[in-house]
Design a protein around this motif. Sequence first.
Motif, PDB file in Angstrom:
ATOM      1  N   ALA B  14       3.575   6.548   2.148  1.00 15.08           N
ATOM      2  CA  ALA B  14       3.168   5.140   2.103  1.00 15.08           C
ATOM      3  C   ALA B  14       4.297   4.229   1.593  1.00 15.08           C
ATOM      4  CB  ALA B  14       1.964   5.002   1.163  1.00 15.08           C
ATOM      5  N   ASP B  15       4.149   2.942   1.864  1.00 10.35           N
ATOM      6  CA  ASP B  15       5.056   1.932   1.314  1.00 10.35           C
ATOM      7  C   ASP B  15       4.467   1.355   0.030  1.00 10.35           C
ATOM      8  OD1 ASP B  15       6.655   2.256   3.543  1.00 10.35           O
ATOM      9  OD2 ASP B  15       5.551   0.713   4.670  1.00 10.35           O
ATOM     10  N   ILE B  16       5.349   1.045  -0.931  1.00 11.99           N
ATOM     11  CA  ILE B  16       4.886   0.488  -2.207  1.00 11.99           C
ATOM     12  C   ILE B  16       5.235  -0.989  -2.289  1.00 11.99           C
ATOM     13  CG2 ILE B  16       5.118   0.594  -4.726  1.00 11.99           C
ATOM     14  CD1 ILE B  16       6.003   3.552  -4.328  1.00 11.99           C
ATOM     15  N   GLU B  17       4.290  -1.777  -2.773  1.00 11.58           N
ATOM     16  CA  GLU B  17       4.548  -3.205  -2.988  1.00 11.58           C
ATOM     17  C   GLU B  17       4.165  -3.481  -4.437  1.00 11.58           C
ATOM     18  OE1 GLU B  17       3.218  -5.368   0.451  1.00 11.58           O
ATOM     19  OE2 GLU B  17       2.758  -7.087  -0.822  1.00 11.58           O
ATOM     20  N   GLY B  18       5.137  -3.472  -5.322  1.00 14.27           N
ATOM     21  CA  GLY B  18       4.872  -3.625  -6.755  1.00 14.27           C
ATOM     22  C   GLY B  18       5.612  -2.536  -7.522  1.00 14.27           C
ATOM     23  N   SER B  19       5.043  -2.110  -8.643  1.00 16.29           N
ATOM     24  CA  SER B  19       5.733  -1.162  -9.519  1.00 16.29           C
ATOM     25  C   SER B  19       5.561   0.289  -9.078  1.00 16.29           C
ATOM     26  CB  SER B  19       5.196  -1.317 -10.950  1.00 16.29           C
ATOM     27  OG  SER B  19       5.586  -0.201 -11.711  1.00 16.29           O
ATOM     28  N   ALA B  20       6.645   0.923  -8.684  1.00 13.41           N
ATOM     29  CA  ALA B  20       6.606   2.327  -8.270  1.00 13.41           C
ATOM     30  C   ALA B  20       6.433   3.239  -9.477  1.00 13.41           C
ATOM     31  CB  ALA B  20       7.892   2.696  -7.524  1.00 13.41           C
ATOM     32  N   ASP B  21       6.713   2.719 -10.668  1.00 14.87           N
ATOM     33  CA  ASP B  21       6.635   3.542 -11.877  1.00 14.87           C
ATOM     34  C   ASP B  21       5.289   3.419 -12.603  1.00 14.87           C
ATOM     35  OD1 ASP B  21       9.116   4.546 -11.485  1.00 14.87           O
ATOM     36  OD2 ASP B  21      10.122   3.020 -12.713  1.00 14.87           O
ATOM     37  N   ALA B  22       4.406   2.564 -12.106  1.00 16.57           N
ATOM     38  CA  ALA B  22       3.101   2.404 -12.763  1.00 16.57           C
ATOM     39  C   ALA B  22       2.402   3.762 -12.808  1.00 16.57           C
ATOM     40  CB  ALA B  22       2.247   1.389 -11.994  1.00 16.57           C
ATOM     41  N   ALA B  72      -2.328  -6.000  -8.962  1.00 17.99           N
ATOM     42  CA  ALA B  72      -2.198  -4.559  -8.753  1.00 17.99           C
ATOM     43  C   ALA B  72      -1.022  -4.243  -7.835  1.00 17.99           C
ATOM     44  CB  ALA B  72      -3.484  -4.002  -8.156  1.00 17.99           C
ATOM     45  N   THR B  73      -0.478  -3.061  -8.017  1.00 19.59           N
ATOM     46  CA  THR B  73       0.526  -2.570  -7.080  1.00 19.59           C
ATOM     47  C   THR B  73      -0.181  -2.147  -5.799  1.00 19.59           C
ATOM     48  OG1 THR B  73       2.027  -1.835  -8.805  1.00 19.59           O
ATOM     49  CG2 THR B  73       2.164  -0.668  -6.686  1.00 19.59           C
ATOM     50  N   LEU B  74       0.381  -2.519  -4.655  1.00 19.29           N
ATOM     51  CA  LEU B  74      -0.230  -2.135  -3.371  1.00 19.29           C
ATOM     52  C   LEU B  74       0.464  -0.904  -2.800  1.00 19.29           C
ATOM     53  CD1 LEU B  74      -0.790  -5.602  -1.635  1.00 19.29           C
ATOM     54  CD2 LEU B  74      -2.286  -4.331  -3.202  1.00 19.29           C
ATOM     55  N   ILE B  75      -0.343   0.033  -2.296  1.00 19.49           N
ATOM     56  CA  ILE B  75       0.177   1.225  -1.617  1.00 19.49           C
ATOM     57  C   ILE B  75      -0.288   1.110  -0.176  1.00 19.49           C
ATOM     58  CG2 ILE B  75       0.104   3.751  -1.535  1.00 19.49           C
ATOM     59  CD1 ILE B  75      -0.543   3.689  -4.562  1.00 19.49           C
ATOM     60  N   ARG B  76       0.664   0.840   0.727  1.00 22.34           N
ATOM     61  CA  ARG B  76       0.292   0.525   2.113  1.00 22.34           C
ATOM     62  C   ARG B  76       0.341   1.758   3.011  1.00 22.34           C
ATOM     63  NH1 ARG B  76      -0.132  -4.697   3.599  1.00 22.34           N
ATOM     64  NH2 ARG B  76       0.508  -6.316   2.115  1.00 22.34           N
ATOM     65  N   VAL B  77      -0.787   2.022   3.698  1.00 21.61           N
ATOM     66  CA  VAL B  77      -0.883   3.188   4.589  1.00 21.61           C
ATOM     67  C   VAL B  77      -1.531   2.766   5.910  1.00 21.61           C
ATOM     68  CG1 VAL B  77      -1.129   4.843   2.690  1.00 21.61           C
ATOM     69  CG2 VAL B  77      -3.167   3.748   3.665  1.00 21.61           C
ATOM     70  N   ASP B  78      -1.555   3.686   6.879  1.00 19.52           N
ATOM     71  CA  ASP B  78      -2.167   3.367   8.173  1.00 19.52           C
ATOM     72  C   ASP B  78      -3.668   3.149   8.043  1.00 19.52           C
ATOM     73  OD1 ASP B  78       0.161   3.413   9.585  1.00 19.52           O
ATOM     74  OD2 ASP B  78       0.023   5.553  10.078  1.00 19.52           O
ATOM     75  N   ASN B  79      -4.334   4.017   7.275  1.00 16.13           N
ATOM     76  CA  ASN B  79      -5.788   3.931   7.142  1.00 16.13           C
ATOM     77  C   ASN B  79      -6.150   4.188   5.686  1.00 16.13           C
ATOM     78  OD1 ASN B  79      -8.557   4.540   7.021  1.00 16.13           O
ATOM     79  ND2 ASN B  79      -8.604   5.187   9.173  1.00 16.13           N
ATOM     80  N   ALA B  80      -6.507   3.125   4.989  1.00 16.40           N
ATOM     81  CA  ALA B  80      -6.705   3.220   3.536  1.00 16.40           C
ATOM     82  C   ALA B  80      -7.826   4.191   3.166  1.00 16.40           C
ATOM     83  CB  ALA B  80      -7.015   1.831   2.962  1.00 16.40           C
ATOM     84  N   TYR B  81      -8.892   4.221   3.986  1.00 20.15           N
ATOM     85  CA  TYR B  81     -10.034   5.076   3.661  1.00 20.15           C
ATOM     86  C   TYR B  81      -9.657   6.550   3.796  1.00 20.15           C
ATOM     87  CZ  TYR B  81     -15.022   6.292   3.398  1.00 20.15           C
ATOM     88  OH  TYR B  81     -16.253   6.792   3.022  1.00 20.15           O
ATOM     89  N   VAL B  82      -8.993   6.867   4.901  1.00 17.22           N
ATOM     90  CA  VAL B  82      -8.576   8.253   5.133  1.00 17.22           C
ATOM     91  C   VAL B  82      -7.569   8.688   4.065  1.00 17.22           C
ATOM     92  CG1 VAL B  82      -7.251   9.733   6.703  1.00 17.22           C
ATOM     93  CG2 VAL B  82      -9.054   8.243   7.606  1.00 17.22           C
TER      94      VAL B  82
END
Lengths: 341, 341, 341
Positions: B14-22, B72-82
Amino acid sequence: MEFKVSQIAQILNADIEGSADAVITTVCKIEEGIEGGLSFLANPKYTHYIYETKATAVIVNKDFTPEAPISATLIRVDNAYVAFAKLLDFYNQLKTNKKGISEHAYIAPTAQVGKDVYIAEFVSVGDHAVIGDGARLYPHVCIGDNAKVGNNSTLHSGVKLYAECVVGNDCIIHAGTVIGADGFGFASQNDTYLKVPQIGNVVIEDNVEIGANTCIDRATMGSTRIHKNVKLDNLIQVAHNVEIGESSAAAAQVGIAGSAKIGKHCVIGGQVGINGHITIGDHVMVGAQSAIANTVPNNQILLGTPAIPYREEQKLLVYRKKLPEVFQRLKEIEKRLKKEE
Amino acid sequence: MEFKVSQIAQILNADIEGSADAVITTVCKIEEGIEGGLSFLANPKYTHYIYETKATAVIVNKDFTPEAPISATLIRVDNAYVAFAKLLDFYNQLKTNKKGISEHAYIAPTAQVGKDVYIAEFVSVGDHAVIGDGARLYPHVCIGDNAKVGNNSTLHSGVKLYAECVVGNDCIIHAGTVIGADGFGFASQNDTYLKVPQIGNVVIEDNVEIGANTCIDRATMGSTRIHKNVKLDNLIQVAHNVEIGESSAAAAQVGIAGSAKIGKHCVIGGQVGINGHITIGDHVMVGAQSAIANTVPNNQILLGTPAIPYREEQKLLVYRKKLPEVFQRLKEIEKRLKKEE
Amino acid sequence: MEFKVSQIAQILNADIEGSADAVITTVCKIEEGIEGGLSFLANPKYTHYIYETKATAVIVNKDFTPEAPISATLIRVDNAYVAFAKLLDFYNQLKTNKKGISEHAYIAPTAQVGKDVYIAEFVSVGDHAVIGDGARLYPHVCIGDNAKVGNNSTLHSGVKLYAECVVGNDCIIHAGTVIGADGFGFASQNDTYLKVPQIGNVVIEDNVEIGANTCIDRATMGSTRIHKNVKLDNLIQVAHNVEIGESSAAAAQVGIAGSAKIGKHCVIGGQVGINGHITIGDHVMVGAQSAIANTVPNNQILLGTPAIPYREEQKLLVYRKKLPEVFQRLKEIEKRLKKEE
């Protein structure tokens, strides 16, 4: 067991109309009254039975005014139903209470068991489970790992409490009920389903009673929560992450879909279906077999599929029965207009 | 347990938007976000919570475009539920898996038990039954004579598998479910009923999940068959000789009458009733509480009692609410015509 | 097992049309006929299968007249369904009957157990309980104190019979069914509920069959009573003080509220709801998913929510589908009248 009417009147702080010395040996229904029997009259539908009952005494409301002679002794109280319930409770407690831990039970060495418990044969108590003081587990109850049963709660035969789930104090759970099975959560992926792990639990608060063969699923995350004083009947489905507010009651075969929130003091009729992810306010009443599709404010009385205000649905049901008349009237109007042409 | 956002993003690609160290210490719902919590956003109804959640990180779809600042830090994926389901699965597997055969289980000498199984206390395994490798039988499971449980299948506490019935590989059956009870078959004879012996069985194929206290009856002859990847919720009735096609799902309290055939990839809402001896095509969806009276072709969306195409039923429900208006309009027309006379 | 058609015809006192020497090795459905298979034709819907079935022989009614050539041998009887049931019964009894008392069962010293019983492992029999001759208790059955099981009755795995409840002779109760849980009785008091003790019991008369995971609650006082020859399917709710008359039958998921009285020879469809405190006459039939709100006289056929006579409801359903037409016709009439002005 044998009581004089005067003794019963004393327990209930009641007035006697008739023989204070009459002897009561059992309880019975007013329509099936027998010599020595004590009955009660609370539902006005049953009033006519009081003039012919063979019961020796009948508990009635203080404001009951007979319209014909009554042979039974009357015991007058503020609320006949509540008074009778109190007496039955008293009578019920004379039955011996089982105590002790069967040598045929299995209790994990890491489980913690309170004092004065009853744990019957073939009960299984998992690792790190906690059983409160005075709790009663009938045969074939299964308590999962880390699960917890509060003080003085009774789990009847075959109740299954999954791992990590919690039952409060003074609860009664009837036979065959399953608490904490996985919620029904699947993510569609290609042409099949991916299971969404259900890692939450179920929390049943104090003084809850649950009928037989009911199912309360564990939350996906967090808790499916049944608040204090809730009463659930048999064969009810409570899906994951549902919350049922304090002192609400649901009749048999109700189904509540995932994440629905039900308020306090609601009364849900039998076989009602409640949609997922909606909120039902406090003091809402729902007629049997209705379907609640959307969020409902406080203080509603609802009926129908989908449910609407009770009076409105009653009106629509009357109109529906007149549908043939609509077509007849349309036909006559059209005929008349045709003639005019 | 403690993970950095960067570790989670790596597992999910996934891609991170925010703090990767949180630091993430638990999972939580977006509307109940807490410090250290990881949540997800899949249902658009919940989007508004993301702007106020106290969760440390939220998994979102790649195409999610915020309309306000998000803490919040966002973790971006193709399908959040899956993606979230995958993570939960990972988290779930860290729980220890039980293994071994309890000395308090009963296993018939003629039964055949695979390796790496878990057979809990008070489990009963009948004559000539077969338990596959890695199968897990919780307390009070009963496996009838000649019945078979596949590899890596889990039967939770109190599941009853009658004689000769078959559960495939990788299945999960929740507590209290009964598989293989006699179908409801009686021949009227004079003034009573003659029982029709039910000599078939139930076959559950691979990767099926069944909820709690559900009932699947054995066939009169042949097999009641639940095909692979089917998902059934709690308290469902599946009568004798029913067949449910691959990857179909049914919500709680559905009832399916005898010899009905349901296609593949169907989705049946809660409390639906399905008539006996009918066929439902593939990719059919049925709204909650509907009744399917007749055979249904592929690719339908149905609602109502009896069920009709969803849009048509929705329209009728709107018209039904206007019934009082119909009578009003008829009255006015008739009044007008009367005046003309 | 191997029989000649002639042997089967002799058992059934039937006429043969075709090869009397053909050999039967199994039973099969007419639509899934196989070499060596014996099938039957009772439902006219299935008639077309007889012309193409690969079954070796088919039992048919005496008055069946083929409209095309049939390769199978025909076995002609008065009632094909009844005849087939008799044969299956015969076939079924060839299975060995289990006997004996498991050393892993728990039987209270004060219980009374008849001869020729089968009591499986992990069965629990309470104080002063009575188990009749030839009774069969499968694993995990729980018999409460003072409860009674009649002669030759079978309780499948996990049946729970609460204290003081009675099952008659020749009954079959399927797995997971709960008999005698407390009725759902609470008196409102202030803002909460006071439990009304349920001190009655359940009486199941002779020759009753009950499906899996059904619930029959004990009476508040007196008995909830299921009369002889009644047949109940799975997942049914029978509330406290209900009475079901002789030879009545109810399909799965029916719910019967407290104190309802159902007559003799009634047939109740699946998922029907029956209101409390009403009386249903004899020979009443109710269509699936209906709701019976009020008392019903004898010999009715009902349908709908609330249920009305079947033909009337069928007519209303047709009119309901024409609701859009009503609005169209009203609009045209009004337009025409407007033009006249």
